[in-house]
Motif scaffolding. Structure first.
Motif, PDB file in Angstrom:
ATOM      1  N   ILE A 110       2.757  -5.443  48.615  1.00  0.00           N
ATOM      2  CA  ILE A 110       2.351  -4.186  47.964  1.00  0.00           C
ATOM      3  C   ILE A 110       3.484  -3.643  47.092  1.00  0.00           C
ATOM      4  N   LYS A 111       4.713  -3.760  47.588  1.00  0.00           N
ATOM      5  CA  LYS A 111       5.865  -3.279  46.812  1.00  0.00           C
ATOM      6  C   LYS A 111       6.003  -4.062  45.510  1.00  0.00           C
ATOM      7  N   ILE A 112       5.827  -5.385  45.575  1.00  0.00           N
ATOM      8  CA  ILE A 112       5.911  -6.217  44.355  1.00  0.00           C
ATOM      9  C   ILE A 112       4.809  -5.825  43.380  1.00  0.00           C
ATOM     10  N   ARG A 113       3.601  -5.598  43.904  1.00  0.00           N
ATOM     11  CA  ARG A 113       2.481  -5.210  43.041  1.00  0.00           C
ATOM     12  C   ARG A 113       2.732  -3.855  42.402  1.00  0.00           C
ATOM     13  N   ASN A 114       3.249  -2.909  43.184  1.00  0.00           N
ATOM     14  CA  ASN A 114       3.521  -1.570  42.632  1.00  0.00           C
ATOM     15  C   ASN A 114       4.573  -1.613  41.534  1.00  0.00           C
ATOM     16  N   GLU A 115       5.562  -2.480  41.724  1.00  0.00           N
ATOM     17  CA  GLU A 115       6.595  -2.639  40.687  1.00  0.00           C
ATOM     18  C   GLU A 115       5.994  -3.231  39.412  1.00  0.00           C
ATOM     19  N   ALA A 116       5.029  -4.177  39.592  1.00  0.00           N
ATOM     20  CA  ALA A 116       4.352  -4.758  38.430  1.00  0.00           C
ATOM     21  C   ALA A 116       3.549  -3.696  37.689  1.00  0.00           C
ATOM     22  N   LYS A 117       2.855  -2.833  38.437  1.00  0.00           N
ATOM     23  CA  LYS A 117       2.090  -1.744  37.818  1.00  0.00           C
ATOM     24  C   LYS A 117       3.022  -0.775  37.089  1.00  0.00           C
ATOM     25  N   LYS A 118       4.151  -0.479  37.732  1.00  0.00           N
ATOM     26  CA  LYS A 118       5.103   0.452  37.119  1.00  0.00           C
ATOM     27  C   LYS A 118       5.615  -0.097  35.792  1.00  0.00           C
ATOM     28  N   ASN A 119       5.783  -1.424  35.713  1.00  0.00           N
ATOM     29  CA  ASN A 119       6.247  -2.073  34.483  1.00  0.00           C
ATOM     30  C   ASN A 119       5.093  -2.416  33.549  1.00  0.00           C
ATOM     31  N   LYS A 120       3.888  -1.909  33.887  1.00  0.00           N
ATOM     32  CA  LYS A 120       2.675  -2.133  33.096  1.00  0.00           C
ATOM     33  C   LYS A 120       2.300  -3.604  32.992  1.00  0.00           C
ATOM     34  N   ASP A 121       2.706  -4.375  34.013  1.00  0.00           N
ATOM     35  CA  ASP A 121       2.317  -5.785  34.096  1.00  0.00           C
ATOM     36  C   ASP A 121       1.018  -5.856  34.894  1.00  0.00           C
ATOM     37  N   PHE A 122      -0.059  -5.425  34.258  1.00  0.00           N
ATOM     38  CA  PHE A 122      -1.332  -5.316  34.962  1.00  0.00           C
ATOM     39  C   PHE A 122      -1.962  -6.671  35.277  1.00  0.00           C
ATOM     40  N   THR A 123      -1.563  -7.700  34.502  1.00  0.00           N
ATOM     41  CA  THR A 123      -2.069  -9.043  34.794  1.00  0.00           C
ATOM     42  C   THR A 123      -1.611  -9.506  36.178  1.00  0.00           C
ATOM     43  N   THR A 124      -0.314  -9.321  36.459  1.00  0.00           N
ATOM     44  CA  THR A 124       0.222  -9.698  37.770  1.00  0.00           C
ATOM     45  C   THR A 124      -0.363  -8.818  38.871  1.00  0.00           C
ATOM     46  N   SER A 125      -0.463  -7.518  38.589  1.00  0.00           N
ATOM     47  CA  SER A 125      -1.020  -6.586  39.575  1.00  0.00           C
ATOM     48  C   SER A 125      -2.442  -6.972  39.953  1.00  0.00           C
ATOM     49  N   ASP A 126      -3.260  -7.259  38.945  1.00  0.00           N
ATOM     50  CA  ASP A 126      -4.655  -7.624  39.214  1.00  0.00           C
ATOM     51  C   ASP A 126      -4.761  -8.965  39.936  1.00  0.00           C
ATOM     52  N   ARG A 127      -3.861  -9.905  39.569  1.00  0.00           N
ATOM     53  CA  ARG A 127      -3.896 -11.220  40.203  1.00  0.00           C
ATOM     54  C   ARG A 127      -3.576 -11.105  41.696  1.00  0.00           C
ATOM     55  N   ILE A 128      -2.611 -10.251  42.045  1.00  0.00           N
ATOM     56  CA  ILE A 128      -2.270 -10.044  43.458  1.00  0.00           C
ATOM     57  C   ILE A 128      -3.467  -9.471  44.206  1.00  0.00           C
ATOM     58  N   ARG A 129      -4.119  -8.443  43.615  1.00  0.00           N
ATOM     59  CA  ARG A 129      -5.288  -7.840  44.266  1.00  0.00           C
ATOM     60  C   ARG A 129      -6.403  -8.868  44.457  1.00  0.00           C
ATOM     61  N   GLU A 130      -6.703  -9.634  43.413  1.00  0.00           N
ATOM     62  CA  GLU A 130      -7.789 -10.609  43.481  1.00  0.00           C
ATOM     63  C   GLU A 130      -7.489 -11.734  44.463  1.00  0.00           C
ATOM     64  N   SER A 131      -6.221 -12.174  44.504  1.00  0.00           N
ATOM     65  CA  SER A 131      -5.846 -13.250  45.429  1.00  0.00           C
ATOM     66  C   SER A 131      -5.960 -12.792  46.879  1.00  0.00           C
ATOM     67  N   LEU A 132      -5.531 -11.558  47.143  1.00  0.00           N
ATOM     68  CA  LEU A 132      -5.662 -11.023  48.491  1.00  0.00           C
ATOM     69  C   LEU A 132      -7.126 -10.854  48.870  1.00  0.00           C
ATOM     70  N   ASN A 133      -7.913 -10.393  47.921  1.00  0.00           N
ATOM     71  CA  ASN A 133      -9.350 -10.206  48.181  1.00  0.00           C
ATOM     72  C   ASN A 133     -10.022 -11.536  48.518  1.00  0.00           C
ATOM     73  N   ALA A 134      -9.554 -12.609  47.877  1.00  0.00           N
ATOM     74  CA  ALA A 134     -10.137 -13.934  48.092  1.00  0.00           C
ATOM     75  C   ALA A 134      -9.897 -14.450  49.507  1.00  0.00           C
ATOM     76  N   ILE A 135      -8.819 -13.978  50.142  1.00  0.00           N
ATOM     77  CA  ILE A 135      -8.531 -14.422  51.512  1.00  0.00           C
ATOM     78  C   ILE A 135      -8.908 -13.347  52.539  1.00  0.00           C
ATOM     79  N   GLY A 136      -9.687 -12.350  52.094  1.00  0.00           N
ATOM     80  CA  GLY A 136     -10.218 -11.374  53.033  1.00  0.00           C
ATOM     81  C   GLY A 136      -9.361 -10.156  53.275  1.00  0.00           C
TER      82      GLY A 136
END
Length: 491
Positions: free
Chosen positions: A450-476
């Motif tokens: 979550i910390k890595i994702r939040n840092e990506a969002k803070k840096n406006k790296d929404f591609t990485t942020s979305d990929r983390i969310r989608e990958s986690l969602n894929a494994i439940g």
């Protein structure tokens, strides 16, 4: 003590206001397991249901003496004490002493119930520890004229009993039907009547478990043990007697007969029975190949399951059906219950993070009416499905308040925390902390992600942020963002 509790009484076949004999004390006896094999799921449902009842009675302020016996003396195949002794059979197969069998399966029984977060009973007597009480009760029944001895075996005289009492009062079955469904007396049969059952059985030479008595070296019949132990710890009359519905027709019917023949009073005021289990609409049984052992549910190692389910999710599943209703197991139903349980627990976690969003405006959630409805559900014969429906109304409000879409004040937050703890943890017995897994560090790992994702969002790296969310969602694993924090839960 004032209470609004109404419960269904199998004895009268109607709902009745609960009035204990000696308030604030409540005596409750539940027929426990016969410990010669692993506890099956039907047993678990019964004991989880009466654990919920035990919890609620205590919550209402009653001092409950909950007695749950262990059948370890061995009884014969069938309700009429015929055939091979199950303990002796198991001891021979496993090359163990009978009491080793008892110890092994008693410990296993306790281990399973701990996983289901059940409270221990007040007293857990064993049949082998109360042989003298059983002999004394048999002697009293003989003295009262309701039993007779034949060649060292003592039988209960059902014909004599029915002249003074109603033998089928619990089931409301016709005596003629019982007689027609019972085998004819053979030439060597010692019984005077076809419905007579053994109170004490003379042991054959090969029978391992045996004790001395005035009639023979032998062992007690199955039914007498519960009558003797309930009488010892709860008295001739007590409040609640419970067990599975399969016990009503023979075991509990004979318990009533024995106790009345001995003490001349009906032993329990209220008789309560849990209903049977089915699997995909068919009755659960070993012969049908659709039976479940608890560990198969937990691991998912069963041909009808696609995954394992935590003990608390299974307990939640059981609570979704009324204890007197048939409970149908299926892979789909368990998956749905698992999701519901996680949703409930996630909301409770979110409640710790909810902050008041209004100092003046009153809360949209009427907490007092919510509590009244929850108590009304439990007071209506422990109606856990209705209680759970009310809890999910609170879940919807908690989620909306967390997202800033509903008004909530500090008093409502505090009252909701108390109420959810009372109804979810104290009464339903659902406690996430009761579960232990090998992934205790998952939360720490998720906080790093979550910390890595939040840092990506803070840096406006929404591609990485979305990929983390989608990958986690894929494994439940689902992430839930708010303006202050990000939470995760399994889906």
């Amino acid at each position: 003590m004032e209470n609004n509790l109404v419960l269904y009484n199998t004895l009268t076949r109607k709902k009745e206001k609960f009035k204990p004999l000696n308030e604030p004390f409540v005596g409750m006896y539940v027929c426990g397991p016969t410990v010669y094999s692993d506890v099956h799921l039907g047993n678990c449902r019964t004991f989880v249901s009466f654990d919920m009842i035990f919890r609620y009675l205590q919550h209402l302020g009653y001092r409950v003496r909950y007695v749950r016996n262990i059948t370890d003396a061995g009884h014969l195949e069938g309700d009429r004490d015929e055939g091979e002794d199950k303990f002796s059979k198991k001891a021979k197969l496993e090359q163990l002493e009978p009491m080793e069998i008892v110890q092994k399966y008693t410990l296993g029984f306790h281990d399973v119930l701990r996983l289901f977060n059940t409270l221990p009973p007040s007293i857990e007597p064993t049949a082998t520890g109360h042989i003298s009480e059983q002999i004394e009760m048999v002697q009293q029944i003989i003295e009262n004229g309701y039993a007779y001895e034949r060649n060292g075996t003592v039988y209960f005289d059902v014909d004599k009993y029915t002249n003074a009492y109603d033998y089928t009062i619990l089931t409301n079955r016709k005596l003629d039907d019982l007689l027609n469904n019972t085998r004819e007396l053979g030439g060597q049969d010692e019984k005077q009547g076809r419905l007579d059952f053994a109170l004490w059985i003379k042991a054959k030479p090969e029978h391992i478990m045996r004790w001395p008595s005035p009639w023979s070296i032998g062992f007690p019949g199955w039914h007498i043990e519960c009558s003797a132990m309930s009488n010892k710890y709860l008295g001739a009359q007590f409040d609640i007697h419970g067990g599975g519905m399969d016990l009503a027709a023979t075991h509990h019917t004979n318990e009533i007969a024995q106790s009345e023949a001995c003490n001349h009073v009906q032993p329990a005021q209220y008789w309560m029975h849990t209903n049977m289990l089915t699997v995909n609409g068919a009755r659960m049984s070993k012969s049908a190949g659709n039976g479940f052992l608890p560990h198969e549910l937990f691991t998912g190692e069963h041909k009808l399951l696609t995954q394992g389910f935590s003990p608390m999710a299974v307990r939640f599943f059981m609570m979704q059906a009324h204890y007197r209703s048939t409970l149908d197991f299926s892979n789909e139903a368990l998956i749905a219950a698992d999701k519901g349980y996680k949703r409930l627990m996630t909301a409770i976690e979110l409640l710790e993070k909810v902050r008041p969003n209004s100092e003046k405006a009153s809360s949209e959630f009427e907490i007092n009416k919510f509590k009244t409805r929850c108590y009304a559900a439990m007071d209506d014969d422990f109606n856990t499905p209705v209680l759970i429906a009310e809890l999910f109304e609170a879940v919807r409000y908690i989620n909306a308040a967390y997202d800033g879409k509903a008004t909530i004040d500090a008093d409502t937050i505090s009252a909701l925390k108390d109420s959810m703890h009372i109804f979810v943890s104290d009464i339903l017995g659902l406690d996430a902390s009761a579960e232990t897994t090998s992934t205790d560090n998952v939360d720490d790992l998720m906080q790093i992600i979550i910390k890595i994702r939040n840092e990506a969002k803070k840096n406006k790296d929404f591609t990485t942020s979305d990929r983390i969310r989608e990958s986690l969602n894929a494994i439940g694993i689902k992430l839930k963002d708010s303006k202050d924090d990000t939470l995760w839960n399994k889906i």
